[in-house]
Design an enzyme around this catalytic site. Structure first.
Site, PDB file in Angstrom:
ATOM      1  N   TYR A 186       0.855  -1.189   0.000  1.00 24.24           N
ATOM      2  CA  TYR A 186       0.000   0.000   0.000  1.00 24.24           C
ATOM      3  C   TYR A 186       0.884   1.230   0.000  1.00 24.24           C
ATOM      4  CZ  TYR A 186      -3.427   3.478   1.563  1.00 24.24           C
ATOM      5  OH  TYR A 186      -4.235   4.589   1.667  1.00 24.24           O
ATOM      6  N   ASP A 232       9.358   3.123  -0.062  1.00 26.15           N
ATOM      7  CA  ASP A 232       8.292   3.724   0.735  1.00 26.15           C
ATOM      8  C   ASP A 232       8.473   3.305   2.190  1.00 26.15           C
ATOM      9  OD1 ASP A 232       6.023   4.515   2.027  1.00 26.15           O
ATOM     10  OD2 ASP A 232       4.615   3.687   0.567  1.00 26.15           O
ATOM     11  N   LYS A 246       4.008   9.007   8.939  1.00 27.89           N
ATOM     12  CA  LYS A 246       3.720   8.389  10.241  1.00 27.89           C
ATOM     13  C   LYS A 246       4.645   8.884  11.373  1.00 27.89           C
ATOM     14  CE  LYS A 246       0.845   4.863   8.353  1.00 27.89           C
ATOM     15  NZ  LYS A 246       0.933   4.098   7.128  1.00 27.89           N
TER      16      LYS A 246
HETATM   17  C1  PLP Z   1       0.304   4.574   5.776  1.00 31.81           C
HETATM   18  C2  PLP Z   1       1.076   4.380   4.563  1.00 31.81           C
HETATM   19  C3  PLP Z   1       0.970   5.252   3.466  1.00 31.81           C
HETATM   20  C4  PLP Z   1      -0.047   6.368   3.423  1.00 31.81           C
HETATM   21  O1  PLP Z   1       0.167   7.334   4.390  1.00 31.81           O
HETATM   22  P1  PLP Z   1      -1.052   8.305   4.797  1.00 31.81           P
HETATM   23  O2  PLP Z   1      -0.433   9.244   5.773  1.00 31.81           O
HETATM   24  O3  PLP Z   1      -2.099   7.422   5.380  1.00 31.81           O
HETATM   25  O4  PLP Z   1      -1.514   8.970   3.565  1.00 31.81           O
HETATM   26  C5  PLP Z   1       1.804   5.069   2.390  1.00 31.81           C
HETATM   27  N1  PLP Z   1       2.701   4.064   2.379  1.00 31.81           N
HETATM   28  C6  PLP Z   1       2.835   3.202   3.403  1.00 31.81           C
HETATM   29  C7  PLP Z   1       3.868   2.131   3.336  1.00 31.81           C
HETATM   30  C8  PLP Z   1       2.014   3.324   4.522  1.00 31.81           C
HETATM   31  O5  PLP Z   1       2.130   2.434   5.521  1.00 31.81           O
END
Ligand code: PLP
Length: 429
Positions: free
Chosen positions: A144, A238, A266
């Site tokens: 994701y 990511d 995060k």
């Molecule tokens: C949570 C997450 C996102 C998205 O971040 P948001 O702040 O919810 O938009 C993107 N990539 C990874 C790996 C994530 O865990």
């Protein structure tokens, strides 16, 4: 345990909020029942509007790595609030947080702050395209990367929980440049390169956390990086979930891989909306105002969020809880496995540092397909029994549980007792 106030708020919330939530993972779609409404949290614990207190393994899906309302973070926010909330101009703290972040990631010379992980990733893709002059991006099934159009295919937990293949409203044109590969399978990446000569890069969760926790096989990332370099394509890592969580320098420090572009979120905002993307100078100089790739944000680098981020990362560096996470995670794994065995329940536990995930399945889980073999009905029983015993887990089989450095011995004992009761409940169904 009563949830009357949560239930009332849920019904009330349905009128003007979609499903009474502002992010679908907060709905209890796959575990049944109504979502809990939270009143407050402190340290390792979170309290709902009925006054029930739980040990929190959700931690807002990762950001609260120090636990809730750490006193140093609280102090920094309070201080920042006195000077104003947002100026639409630069502040000293943006430079300070940028230095902390760039120091943590050796391949990052410059960083741009944004307001969410989604924004970080969609900007990183634009940057990869701007830099390489190529359009296509490869992503892995089950990973994701936020909810931008181009990445809402085969996108892991949220969609998996709701059994959706993708999202309505995403035009074909938006995903026609997105190619899907299998996690831990370099050949599936190579196949795309054999077919297409306009691939800008590959985006990956270095340790996947959005199909449940799934680890990269030995050298998978290193081999991927070498292969991409030979194709003049970029490795976009990511680390929105893993950055400052798996190690201070993210999964890259641990796996010995340097990304071309890094995405963060995060933990970096300490509970406030912050995302970031960064790279070496040559790449970042493409970004406006230095270069011709446009990306902007009214509240980007928000002073309160920067203060929270600086305080969180400074304290995190000082605490250096990564060894402790490894030990506590190991203990939790043992507790889960032993209890499952005792009650004759089939589980596979995947974990990495402060991220852990029991899958209700007999098979190993190394990719999305294997994760999906899990018995989500068993998870639902497990989830509710954990709630009844004072443990707050993500309401989905496919979301990682997170550890905070505020988690105590006593919390772990309580968690162990709850797990045993929950496994027993699963075995009786
Ligand atoms: C949570 C997450 C996102 C998205 O971040 P948001 O702040 O919810 O938009 C993107 N990539 C990874 C790996 C994530 O865990």
């Amino acid at each position: 345990m009563k949830h009357n106030n949560s239930n009332k708020l849920y019904k009330k919330g349905l009128k003007h909020l979609v499903g009474a939530v502002n992010s679908p993972v907060r709905a209890f779609a796959s575990v049944g029942g109504n979502p809990l409404f939270i009143k407050k949290a402190k340290g390792s614990k979170i309290t709902d509007v009925d006054g029930n207190t739980y040990i929190d393994f959700v931690l807002s899906y990762g950001p609260m790595i120090l636990g809730h309302r750490h006193k140093k973070v609280q102090k920094a926010i309070t201080k920042a609030l006195k000077n104003g909330y947002t100026f639409g101009a630069s502040t000293k703290n943006e430079i300070k947080l940028a230095k902390i972040v760039c120091d943590a990631f050796p391949s990052m010379d410059k960083v741009r702050f944004v307001n969410s992980g989604t924004e970080a990733v969609l900007s990183a893709l634009r940057l990869a395209r701007a830099y390489t002059g190529k359009d296509k991006i490869i992503k892995f099934s089950g990973c994701y990367h936020g909810h931008s159009d181009a990445l809402l295919v085969a996108a892991g937990s949220g969609l998996a929980t709701l059994s959706l293949p993708g999202s309505k409203g995403v035009p074909e044109g938006a995903v026609k440049n997105t190619l899907i590969a299998n996690y831990n399978d370099l050949d599936s990446v190579k196949k795309h390169f054999e077919k297409h000569d306009d691939i800008a890069g590959v985006i990956i969760e270095p340790i996947a956390g959005n199909m449940g926790v799934v680890l990269p096989k030995d050298n998978f990332l290193k081999d991927l990086k070498v292969y991409l370099a030979s194709k003049r394509a970029l490795l976009i890592v990511d680390e929105v979930m893993t950055g400052f969580r798996s190690k201070f320098g993210g999964a890259q420090e641990l796996l010995g891989v340097e990304a071309d572009i890094i995405c963060l979120g995060k933990v970096i905002g300490g509970g406030f909306p912050v995302g970031a993307y960064g790279a070496r100078n040559e790449i970042m100089e493409m970004v406006s105002p230095l270069g011709e790739m446009y990306q902007a944000g009214t509240l980007s680098g928000n002073p309160i969020a920067m203060a929270a981020g600086i305080a969180t990362l400074t304290e995190l560096k000082k605490q250096n809880p990564y060894q402790q996470f490894e030990e506590v995670g190991g203990k939790l794994e043992t507790i889960l496995l032993e209890s499952a065995k005792k009650h004759n329940v089939d589980i596979t536990v995947n974990r990495f540092g402060s991220m852990i995930n029991p899958f209700f399945t007999t098979t190993k889980v190394t990719n999305f397909e294997e994760a999906q073999q899990s018995d989500t009905k068993k998870f639902a029983i497990f989830f509710w029994e954990m709630i009844r015993n004072g443990i707050f887990l993500p309401p989905s089989q496919f979301e990682a549980w997170f550890l905070s450095s505020a988690l105590s011995e006593k919390d772990m004992k309580k968690t162990a007792i709850a797990i045993d009761k929950a496994m027993e409940a699963v075995s009786k169904k």
